[in-house]
Design an enzyme around this catalytic site. Structure first.
Site, PDB file in Angstrom:
ATOM      1  N   TYR A 214      16.975  -2.161  16.201  1.00  0.00           N
ATOM      2  CA  TYR A 214      17.623  -3.339  15.643  1.00  0.00           C
ATOM      3  C   TYR A 214      17.509  -3.509  14.133  1.00  0.00           C
ATOM      4  O   TYR A 214      18.155  -4.385  13.575  1.00  0.00           O
ATOM      5  CB  TYR A 214      17.080  -4.603  16.348  1.00  0.00           C
ATOM      6  CG  TYR A 214      17.347  -4.559  17.825  1.00  0.00           C
ATOM      7  CD1 TYR A 214      18.645  -4.620  18.326  1.00  0.00           C
ATOM      8  CD2 TYR A 214      16.313  -4.395  18.734  1.00  0.00           C
ATOM      9  CE1 TYR A 214      18.902  -4.551  19.675  1.00  0.00           C
ATOM     10  CE2 TYR A 214      16.560  -4.331  20.097  1.00  0.00           C
ATOM     11  CZ  TYR A 214      17.852  -4.410  20.556  1.00  0.00           C
ATOM     12  OH  TYR A 214      18.100  -4.334  21.898  1.00  0.00           O
TER      13      TYR A 214
ATOM     14  N   ARG B 114      25.166   0.920  30.084  1.00  0.00           N
ATOM     15  CA  ARG B 114      24.695   2.021  29.243  1.00  0.00           C
ATOM     16  C   ARG B 114      23.530   2.711  29.935  1.00  0.00           C
ATOM     17  O   ARG B 114      22.607   2.053  30.421  1.00  0.00           O
ATOM     18  CB  ARG B 114      24.240   1.502  27.878  1.00  0.00           C
ATOM     19  CG  ARG B 114      24.239   2.558  26.784  1.00  0.00           C
ATOM     20  CD  ARG B 114      23.552   2.075  25.520  1.00  0.00           C
ATOM     21  NE  ARG B 114      22.104   2.092  25.669  1.00  0.00           N
ATOM     22  CZ  ARG B 114      21.302   1.078  25.357  1.00  0.00           C
ATOM     23  NH1 ARG B 114      21.806  -0.047  24.905  1.00  0.00           N
ATOM     24  NH2 ARG B 114      19.995   1.180  25.529  1.00  0.00           N
TER      25      ARG B 114
ATOM     26  N   ASP C 252      20.461   5.475  29.604  1.00  0.00           N
ATOM     27  CA  ASP C 252      19.609   6.191  28.661  1.00  0.00           C
ATOM     28  C   ASP C 252      19.015   7.420  29.326  1.00  0.00           C
ATOM     29  O   ASP C 252      18.494   7.342  30.452  1.00  0.00           O
ATOM     30  CB  ASP C 252      18.492   5.277  28.154  1.00  0.00           C
ATOM     31  CG  ASP C 252      19.023   4.117  27.326  1.00  0.00           C
ATOM     32  OD1 ASP C 252      20.149   4.237  26.803  1.00  0.00           O
ATOM     33  OD2 ASP C 252      18.317   3.099  27.201  1.00  0.00           O
TER      34      ASP C 252
ATOM     35  N   GLY D 204      22.764  -4.179  24.262  1.00  0.00           N
ATOM     36  CA  GLY D 204      22.785  -4.908  23.005  1.00  0.00           C
ATOM     37  C   GLY D 204      24.137  -4.770  22.325  1.00  0.00           C
ATOM     38  O   GLY D 204      24.780  -3.719  22.397  1.00  0.00           O
TER      39      GLY D 204
END
Length: 307
Positions: free
Chosen positions: A208, A246, A248, A266
């Site tokens: 972030y 998503r 990973d 996010g």
């Protein structure tokens, strides 16, 4: 159409949620949608704040965001929302349950143990994984409360710290390799991203903060790329995902290991899903529009099927 962007919340990922919500508000097409910010500080205020909206775009993360709770609440008043449904959200939020399902479907994940706060801890059993290991909350995201440990002292300290975020932990074998993330939009795989974290691993700061990591379009051997795309679609179908998700993955010694599924990825300016969409030539506002359309279509389809 009146669209509320629901953000804030009660989890340890509140700050990330606010950042996602602000970005969604900024880029949502104002010619198509009348957009309203909905910042919540408690669970009790949700129903009152979403009444009268045509659609709720969920920018929540963590508990009461990705665990199926808010999804169930919105369904109880027949309010359409973005992303996966109640069961999918709950299963993917729990690393324990998602790993069980993945293993049952012959999808490889790192070996690990679940540790409960109120049960006796067998350090010797955990150490059979071999160091280094990853300690993280079972229900959590954004790498909050996640630690990489290389010895028993660090393991014990990290377990104590991680229990502040959840009463159940996942301790996995740390696999050294290349990190990738695969964004799936409405059942279609977007360009795979390779993640090159500047720190020890892809932690909160890497995710972030500006310059925390480099995310680039992955250049993979054709066979490996096809295998990873196949894994992503399998995950989508196994968990009955909706609109977007998503996945990973870490590739260790040429083998892709699924780490987790993110049902509400996010959506900040540094986030992976918007970046993957941009590599596909999709502007942020178009991505948001596609998520809304896919969410509406799938929810109505589910309700018709149920009836």
């Amino acid at each position: 159409m009146k669209v509320g962007v629901l953000m804030g919340g009660v989890s340890s990922e509140r700050e990330v949620s606010l950042l996602s919500g602000e970005e969604i508000m900024k880029y949502m097409d104002k010619e198509k949608y009348e957009v309203f910010p909905i910042v919540i500080d408690s669970k009790d205020e949700v129903l009152e704040k979403v009444r009268g909206l045509d659609f709720v775009f969920l920018a929540l993360h963590g508990a009461f965001g990705e665990d199926g709770s808010i999804q169930a609440l919105l369904e109880s008043i027949s309010t359409t929302y973005s992303g996966c449904g109640v069961l999918t959200s709950a299963l993917c939020m729990s690393k324990k349950q998602s790993k069980r399902i993945l293993k049952a479907e012959s999808i490889i994940t790192p070996p690990g143990f679940i540790v409960n706060e109120n049960k006796e801890l067998s350090i010797e059993l955990i150490e059979t994984l071999g160091y280094p290991m990853v300690v993280k909350p079972n229900n959590g995201g954004s790498s909050v409360g996640t630690f990489i440990v290389s010895n028993r002292k660090a393991l014990m300290e990290s377990i104590e710290k991680a229990f502040k975020y959840d009463e159940q932990l996942l301790i996995e074998k740390y696999l050294e390799g290349e990190e990738y993330t695969i964004s799936v939009l409405n059942g279609e795989v977007l360009p795979i991203l390779q993640i090159k974290a500047k720190g020890e691993f892809f932690d909160y700061s890497s995710k972030y903060l500006d310059g925390g990591a480099e995310e680039v379009a992955a250049k993979l051997p054709k066979v490996l790329e096809e295998e990873m795309n196949k894994i992503a679609i399998a995950c989508w179908e196994i968990f009955d995902c909706r609109a977007y998700v998503r996945i990973d993955i870490i590739v260790h010694e040429g083998v892709p290991y699924v780490l987790e599924l993110n049902t509400l990825p996010g959506m900040t300016k540094n986030s992976l899903f918007p970046r993957s969409a941009s590599f596909a030539g999709m502007e942020y506002s178009v991505l948001l529009d596609n998520i809304i359309k896919a969410s509406q279509r799938d929810i109505y389809k589910d309700r018709e099927h149920f009836c």
